[in-house]
Motif scaffolding. Structure first.
Motif, short mmCIF file in Angstrom:
data_model
loop_
_atom_site.label_atom_id
_atom_site.label_comp_id
_atom_site.label_asym_id
_atom_site.label_seq_id
_atom_site.Cartn_x
_atom_site.Cartn_y
_atom_site.Cartn_z
N ASP A 29 116.31 53.24 81.42
CA ASP A 29 117.76 53.13 81.59
C ASP A 29 118.10 52.19 82.73
OD1 ASP A 29 118.32 54.87 79.52
OD2 ASP A 29 118.65 56.61 80.82
N PHE A 30 117.37 52.33 83.84
CA PHE A 30 117.61 51.46 84.99
C PHE A 30 117.32 50.00 84.64
CE2 PHE A 30 115.40 49.16 88.44
CZ PHE A 30 116.52 48.86 89.22
N LEU A 31 116.19 49.75 84.00
CA LEU A 31 115.83 48.37 83.65
C LEU A 31 116.88 47.76 82.72
CD1 LEU A 31 111.96 48.71 83.13
CD2 LEU A 31 113.16 47.77 85.12
N GLN A 32 117.38 48.57 81.78
CA GLN A 32 118.39 48.07 80.86
C GLN A 32 119.72 47.80 81.55
OE1 GLN A 32 118.24 50.82 77.34
NE2 GLN A 32 118.01 48.88 76.25
N SER A 33 119.96 48.49 82.66
CA SER A 33 121.20 48.28 83.40
C SER A 33 121.20 46.94 84.12
CB SER A 33 121.42 49.41 84.41
OG SER A 33 120.54 49.30 85.53
N CYS A 34 120.00 46.36 84.28
CA CYS A 34 119.89 45.02 84.88
C CYS A 34 120.12 44.00 83.77
CB CYS A 34 118.51 44.83 85.50
SG CYS A 34 118.11 46.00 86.83
N LYS A 35 121.33 43.52 83.64
CA LYS A 35 121.74 42.75 82.47
C LYS A 35 120.94 41.46 82.28
CE LYS A 35 124.86 45.76 81.49
NZ LYS A 35 124.61 46.71 80.37
N ALA A 36 120.48 40.85 83.38
CA ALA A 36 119.75 39.59 83.27
C ALA A 36 118.25 39.80 83.09
CB ALA A 36 120.01 38.73 84.49
N LEU A 37 117.80 41.05 83.09
CA LEU A 37 116.37 41.35 83.02
C LEU A 37 115.93 41.58 81.58
CD1 LEU A 37 113.76 42.00 84.63
CD2 LEU A 37 114.53 44.39 84.68
N LYS A 38 114.87 40.90 81.19
CA LYS A 38 114.30 41.11 79.86
C LYS A 38 113.14 42.09 79.95
CE LYS A 38 115.71 36.51 78.37
NZ LYS A 38 115.30 35.16 77.91
N VAL A 39 113.04 42.98 78.98
CA VAL A 39 112.01 44.02 78.98
C VAL A 39 111.24 43.96 77.66
CG1 VAL A 39 111.54 46.49 79.18
CG2 VAL A 39 113.47 45.48 80.43
N ALA A 40 109.92 43.91 77.75
CA ALA A 40 109.07 43.84 76.56
C ALA A 40 107.91 44.81 76.70
CB ALA A 40 108.55 42.41 76.36
N CYS A 41 107.28 45.11 75.58
CA CYS A 41 106.10 45.99 75.56
C CYS A 41 104.88 45.17 75.16
CB CYS A 41 106.33 47.13 74.56
SG CYS A 41 104.95 48.29 74.43
N VAL A 42 103.81 45.29 75.93
CA VAL A 42 102.56 44.59 75.63
C VAL A 42 101.43 45.61 75.68
CG1 VAL A 42 100.96 42.80 76.34
CG2 VAL A 42 103.41 42.41 76.55
N THR A 43 100.78 45.82 74.55
CA THR A 43 99.78 46.88 74.42
C THR A 43 98.56 46.39 73.65
OG1 THR A 43 99.39 49.11 73.49
CG2 THR A 43 100.99 47.72 72.36
N ASN A 44 97.44 47.07 73.83
CA ASN A 44 96.25 46.79 73.03
C ASN A 44 96.22 47.61 71.75
OD1 ASN A 44 95.26 44.90 74.82
ND2 ASN A 44 93.78 46.26 75.79
N LYS A 45 97.20 48.44 71.53
CA LYS A 45 97.28 49.27 70.34
C LYS A 45 97.71 48.41 69.15
CE LYS A 45 98.92 53.98 69.68
NZ LYS A 45 97.95 54.52 70.63
N ALA A 46 97.13 48.64 68.00
CA ALA A 46 97.48 47.88 66.79
C ALA A 46 98.94 48.08 66.44
CB ALA A 46 96.60 48.32 65.63
N ALA A 47 99.54 47.06 65.85
CA ALA A 47 100.98 47.07 65.56
C ALA A 47 101.39 48.26 64.69
CB ALA A 47 101.39 45.76 64.89
N GLN A 48 100.60 48.62 63.69
CA GLN A 48 100.99 49.70 62.80
C GLN A 48 101.18 51.01 63.54
OE1 GLN A 48 96.77 49.88 60.74
NE2 GLN A 48 97.87 51.75 60.21
N PHE A 49 100.40 51.21 64.60
CA PHE A 49 100.54 52.43 65.39
C PHE A 49 101.57 52.26 66.50
CE2 PHE A 49 95.89 52.49 64.17
CZ PHE A 49 96.07 53.32 63.09
#
Length: 226
Positions: free
Chosen positions: A104-124
């Protein structure tokens, strides 16, 4: 006073956002049962996760962290595991306390982009994020099979930064393991790690991240919105 002023925050999945070991452990043990092998148990699986499903299955087969498995046995075990885990990706997994508040806090930073980077396969990855209600929080999701390399290689981080139009020097990785630290350093990112994640039984502080937090809620004091 805030220590970081990133334009991009990349967040790891397993051990950082989500405690996924209960489902992974269940799937490992059901695979072992199908193969007539001893159950491995949740404690062991917690030391094995973090490098993708293939590595987890190999570790479960050999009951070690780094011994190679017989190729034929591995292929059989992997097929069994994938089928079981597909039905048990999010049955027992839960967001860690403080994750929703931190997002919620990160999303409140309007100029901040948030992404997820994982070693888990896309289907999971996609199923887990959707089932736990946070899929829409991320501008980009880079899974373990999105590219030719995965963490600790820097490529997934550099790819995410390029896709989102942010320089690595303006980017921050939020993870839980030495793979996250190594990837961040190689990519030129800053790195914050959580204290509670999966790091093969090692203290993450031994890998010298820029900061260590016990909860995502601490991000409010570490990150300054642009």
């Amino acid at each position: 006073m805030a220590q970081f002023q990133p334009k991009l925050v990349l967040i790891d999945l397993d051990g950082t956002l989500v405690d996924s070991v209960p489902d992974l452990s269940y799937s490992v043990d059901q695979t072992m049962l199908a193969l007539g092998l001893p159950l491995r148990g949740e404690a062991a699986v917690r030391t094995w996760v973090g490098n993708g499903v293939q590595t987890l299955v190999e570790r479960a087969l050999t009951n070690t962290l780094d011994q190679p498995a017989d190729p034929a046995a591995f292929e059989q075990a992997l097929a069994i595991f994938m089928a079981i885990y597909a039905e048990n990706t999010s049955q027992r997994s839960r967001l860690y306390p403080g994750v929703v508040e931190g997002l919620d806090f990160l999303q409140s930073c309007k100029a901040l982009k948030v992404a997820c980077v994982t070693n888990k396969a896309a289907q999971f990855t996609h199923k887990l994020l959707r089932d736990l209600g946070i899929f829409e929080r991320f501008a980009l999701i880079v899974s373990g099979d999105t590219l030719s390399e995965k963490k600790p290689h820097p490529l997934p981080l550099l790819y995410a930064a390029e896709q989102l139009g942010v320089e690595p020097t303006d980017s921050l990785m939020l993870g839980d393991s030495k793979s996250d630290v190594k990837a961040a350093r190689a990519a030129g990112f800053k790195i914050i790690t959580v204290s509670y994640g999966y790091n093969h039984g090692e203290d993450i502080r031994d890998y010298h991240p820029d900061a260590v937090i016990d909860s995502f809620q601490e991000l409010t004091t570490l990150i300054q919105c642009a």
